[in-house]
Design an enzyme around this catalytic site. Structure first.
Site, short mmCIF file in Angstrom:
data_model
loop_
_atom_site.label_atom_id
_atom_site.label_comp_id
_atom_site.label_asym_id
_atom_site.label_seq_id
_atom_site.Cartn_x
_atom_site.Cartn_y
_atom_site.Cartn_z
CB SER A 139 3.33 30.30 137.86
OG SER A 139 2.75 31.08 136.83
CE1 TYR A 152 2.40 34.42 141.48
CE2 TYR A 152 2.86 33.99 139.16
CZ TYR A 152 2.22 33.63 140.33
OH TYR A 152 1.43 32.50 140.38
N1 LIG Z 1 -4.88 30.90 139.43
C1 LIG Z 1 -3.93 31.01 138.53
O1 LIG Z 1 -4.20 31.42 137.39
C2 LIG Z 1 -2.53 30.60 138.87
C3 LIG Z 1 -1.63 30.45 137.82
C4 LIG Z 1 -0.33 30.04 138.11
C5 LIG Z 1 0.04 29.75 139.40
N2 LIG Z 1 -0.86 29.93 140.41
C6 LIG Z 1 -0.41 29.58 141.78
O2 LIG Z 1 -1.32 28.66 142.33
C7 LIG Z 1 -1.28 28.74 143.75
C8 LIG Z 1 -2.69 28.87 144.28
O3 LIG Z 1 -3.22 30.13 143.90
P1 LIG Z 1 -4.74 30.36 143.45
O4 LIG Z 1 -4.72 30.91 142.10
O5 LIG Z 1 -5.55 29.16 143.75
O6 LIG Z 1 -5.11 31.60 144.39
P2 LIG Z 1 -6.04 31.73 145.68
O7 LIG Z 1 -5.80 33.14 146.14
O8 LIG Z 1 -7.41 31.28 145.40
O9 LIG Z 1 -5.38 30.68 146.69
C9 LIG Z 1 -4.20 30.94 147.38
C10 LIG Z 1 -4.45 30.56 148.83
O10 LIG Z 1 -3.24 30.75 149.54
C11 LIG Z 1 -3.57 31.29 150.81
N3 LIG Z 1 -2.42 32.00 151.39
C12 LIG Z 1 -1.93 33.22 151.05
N4 LIG Z 1 -0.90 33.54 151.84
C13 LIG Z 1 -0.72 32.48 152.69
C14 LIG Z 1 0.18 32.22 153.75
N5 LIG Z 1 1.10 33.12 154.12
N6 LIG Z 1 0.09 31.03 154.41
C15 LIG Z 1 -0.86 30.13 154.06
N7 LIG Z 1 -1.76 30.33 153.07
C16 LIG Z 1 -1.69 31.50 152.40
C17 LIG Z 1 -4.74 32.24 150.54
O11 LIG Z 1 -5.50 32.51 151.72
C18 LIG Z 1 -5.51 31.47 149.49
O12 LIG Z 1 -6.54 30.68 150.04
C19 LIG Z 1 -0.37 29.93 144.07
O13 LIG Z 1 0.92 29.46 144.40
C20 LIG Z 1 -0.34 30.71 142.77
O14 LIG Z 1 0.83 31.48 142.66
C21 LIG Z 1 -2.13 30.34 140.18
#
Ligand SMILES: NC(=O)c1ccc[n+]([C@@H]2O[C@H](COP(=O)([O-])OP(=O)(O)OC[C@H]3O[C@@H](n4cnc5c(N)ncnc54)[C@H](O)[C@@H]3O)[C@@H](O)[C@H]2O)c1
Length: 273
Positions: A139, A152
Site C-alpha cells: 500500500s 495497517y
Molecule cells: N482499495 C484501496 O484503496 C487499497 C489501497 C492500498 C492497498 N490496498 C490493498 O489491496 C488489497 C486488496 O484490497 P481491496 O481494497 O481490493 O479490498 P477488498 O476488501 O475488496 O478485497 C480484499 C479481498 O480479500 C479477501 N480476504 C480477506 N481476508 C482473507 C483471507 N483471510 N484469506 C483470503 N482472502 C481474504 C476478502 O474477502 C476480499 O475479497 C489488500 O491487500 C489491501 O490492503 C487497497
C-alpha cells in the site's frame, strides 16, 4: 516474464476490488486465472465475469491457514507462473491505542503471514522450475504512513521488507518479485473505511468516492510490471512528495557513528570486500 499469454496467474483476495482488477487485466493479457478468496462465492462471481479464454477457476482460501494453502495447491495441481498475494484487510482509521490486540493480530495474520504462506507454498516450485513471478500487494501506507493507520501501515511495511529481501534471494533462480503500492482504489474495503470515516457527511463521501481509482488500471500496471520485471508498482503518484519528505528526514539522521572512532567492518551476510 515477457508476456502473460498462455501463463497461469493465481490471485488471492480475488473476490472484488484490486484482486478482481488484477484478474481482469491478466485475462486481457491472455493469462489463465486461478481466483482464490476467503469468500469463494465472490471469487466465483468474478471468475464468471471473465472471458471464457481466461479459463478462470475459483477456490475458497483462507490465507491465514497453511493447511488451506496446501488444499489449494492440491486442488489446482500445478505451480502457477505468477502468484499475486493480494488478499488483505484493514481495520479502519483509528489511533493505535484504540486497536485491541486481537484486531492487531488479525491484521498481521492476513496481511503478513498470509503473504508468507503463499510464498512458502508456491515459491519452492517456481525455484525448482527456474521461472515465476510473485506480486505482493502492499500500500502507499508502506511508503508514507500517517496517523490513524498505524497497525495497517506496520503490516504493509512488513510486506515491503519481506518482498525486497525475497527479490534478492529468488533472483538467481529466475523468479521475480514485485511490490504493489496502491493508493485509494475502488473496493469494498475502501468503501467501508471511507464510509466509517465520513459517515455523516454524504458530500464528502461522494468526493472520496470520485477519487477512487478503477482497479482495472491498477491491474494493468501489475501486468506491465510483470512483463518488465519491475520491483515496484506505483499507481498513485500523488504520494511522491510525502515519500520524499520522509526519506529526506531519515537521510538527515545519518551523520557520524554513535561510537567515536567506530568503523564499519565485516558483515555476516555480505562477502568480504
Ligand atoms: N482499495 C484501496 O484503496 C487499497 C489501497 C492500498 C492497498 N490496498 C490493498 O489491496 C488489497 C486488496 O484490497 P481491496 O481494497 O481490493 O479490498 P477488498 O476488501 O475488496 O478485497 C480484499 C479481498 O480479500 C479477501 N480476504 C480477506 N481476508 C482473507 C483471507 N483471510 N484469506 C483470503 N482472502 C481474504 C476478502 O474477502 C476480499 O475479497 C489488500 O491487500 C489491501 O490492503 C487497497
Amino acid at each position: 516474464m515477457s508476456t502473460l499469454a498462455g501463463r497461469t496467474v493465481l490471485v488471492t483476495g480475488a473476490g472484488g476490488g484490486i484482486g478482481a482488477g488484477i484478474a481482469a487485466a491478466c485475462a486481457e493479457a491472455g493469462a489463465s486465472l486461478i481466483l482464490a478468496d476467503l469468500e469463494g462465492d465472490l471469487a466465483a462471481e468474478v471468475a464468471a465475469g471473465l472471458p471464457a479464454a481466461a479459463r478462470a477457476r475459483a477456490f475458497t482460501l483462507d490465507v491465514r491457514s497453511l493447511a488451506s494453502w496446501h488444499a489449494l495447491r492440491a486442488a489446482i495441481g500445478e505451480v502457477p507462473d505468477v502468484l499475486c498475494n493480494n488478499a488483505g484487510v484493514s481495520n479502519g482509521f483509528k489511533p493505535l491505542l484504540a486497536v485491541p490486540p486481537e484486531e492487531f493480530e488479525r491484521l498481521m495474520a492476513v496481511n503478513v503471514t498470509g503473504v508468507y504462506h503463499g510464498i512458502a507454498t508456491f515459491a519452492p516450485g517456481m525455484v525448482a522450475r527456474g521461472s515465476g513471478h510473485i506480486v505482493n500487494t502492499a500500500s502507499v501506507n508502506a511508503l508514507s504512513p500517517f496517523g490513524s493507520f498505524a497497525a495497517y501501515s506496520a503490516s504493509k511495511f512488513a510486506v515491503l521488507g519481506l518482498s525486497d529481501a525475497l527479490r534478492e534471494e529468488l533472483a538467481p533462480a529466475g523468479v521475480g518479485v514485485s511490490t504493489l503500492f496502491p493508493g485509494l482504489t475502488r473496493s469494498r474495503m475502501a468503501e467501508r473505511d471511507a464510509a466509517r470515516a465520513v459517515a455523516n457527511d454524504p458530500a464528502h463521501m461522494q468526493r472520496v468516492r470520485a477519487n477512487m481509482m478503477d482497479p482495472l488500471w491498477v491491474g494493468r500496471a501489475v501486468v506491465r510490471a510483470i512483463a518488465e520485471g519491475a520491483p515496484y508498482i506505483v499507481t498513485h503518484p500523488e504520494y511522491r512528495a510525502a515519500l520524499e519528505a520522509r526519506h529526506a528526514a531519515i537521510l538527515a539522521a545519518f551523520g557520524e557513528p554513535a561510537e567515536p572512532g567506530y568503523r564499519s567492518g565485516a558483515s555476516a551476510t555480505r562477502p568480504a570486500d
